[in-house]
Design a protein around this motif. Structure first.
Motif, short mmCIF file in Angstrom:
data_model
loop_
_atom_site.label_atom_id
_atom_site.label_comp_id
_atom_site.label_asym_id
_atom_site.label_seq_id
_atom_site.Cartn_x
_atom_site.Cartn_y
_atom_site.Cartn_z
N UNK A 109 41.73 -8.76 -47.10
CA UNK A 109 42.52 -9.96 -47.39
C UNK A 109 44.01 -9.64 -47.39
N UNK A 110 44.37 -8.61 -48.01
CA UNK A 110 45.78 -8.27 -48.14
C UNK A 110 46.07 -6.96 -47.42
N UNK A 111 47.05 -7.04 -46.57
CA UNK A 111 47.50 -5.84 -45.89
C UNK A 111 48.72 -5.31 -46.62
N UNK A 112 48.90 -4.02 -46.65
CA UNK A 112 50.08 -3.50 -47.34
C UNK A 112 51.35 -3.93 -46.61
N UNK A 113 52.38 -4.11 -47.38
CA UNK A 113 53.67 -4.48 -46.79
C UNK A 113 53.82 -5.96 -46.62
N UNK A 114 55.06 -6.39 -46.50
CA UNK A 114 55.33 -7.80 -46.32
C UNK A 114 55.43 -8.52 -47.65
N UNK A 115 56.21 -9.53 -47.67
CA UNK A 115 56.40 -10.33 -48.87
C UNK A 115 55.39 -11.47 -48.87
N UNK A 116 54.64 -11.64 -49.94
CA UNK A 116 53.70 -12.76 -50.00
C UNK A 116 54.43 -14.09 -49.81
N UNK A 117 53.75 -15.04 -49.22
CA UNK A 117 54.32 -16.36 -48.98
C UNK A 117 53.43 -17.41 -49.64
N UNK A 118 53.96 -18.61 -49.73
CA UNK A 118 53.21 -19.73 -50.28
C UNK A 118 53.19 -20.85 -49.26
#
Length: 97
Positions: free
Chosen positions: A11-20
């Motif tokens: 589901x979640x890959x490392x790196x990047x800023x979460x978005x909404x």
């Protein structure tokens, strides 16, 4: 039954800023690189309805079936299974009456 961890999606890959993204007025968290359809399915958001009111959901995840189509940022019939998320994106699945 315990699912085999070898085939579980990450589901979640490392790196990047979460978005909404906002789906039918409901803010949903997403990770960069997720598709809109994946975020909606993980959150249990609804997709289109058939003519009898039954729920529909993405079938092919290849953009061929249009079962995932929704209005994204004002563009109708956007195939959400092919659309990557970005901050502030709005998705409308309800049919206008």
């Amino acid at each position: 039954m315990t699912p085999d961890p070898a085939w579980r999606p990450t589901r979640r890959r490392p790196g990047g800023t979460p978005v909404t993204v906002v789906v039918d007025g409901r803010p949903l968290p997403a990770a960069p690189g997720d598709t809109v359809a994946a975020v909606m399915m993980l959150a249990g958001a609804s997709f289109r309805r058939d003519r009898d009111g039954g729920p529909r959901a993405p079938l092919c995840n290849l953009g061929a079936c249009f079962e995932c189509a929704a209005t994204v940022d004002g563009r109708p019939l956007t195939r959400t299974c092919l659309t990557p998320v970005r901050e502030g994106m709005t998705v409308e699945t309800r049919e206008r009456r």
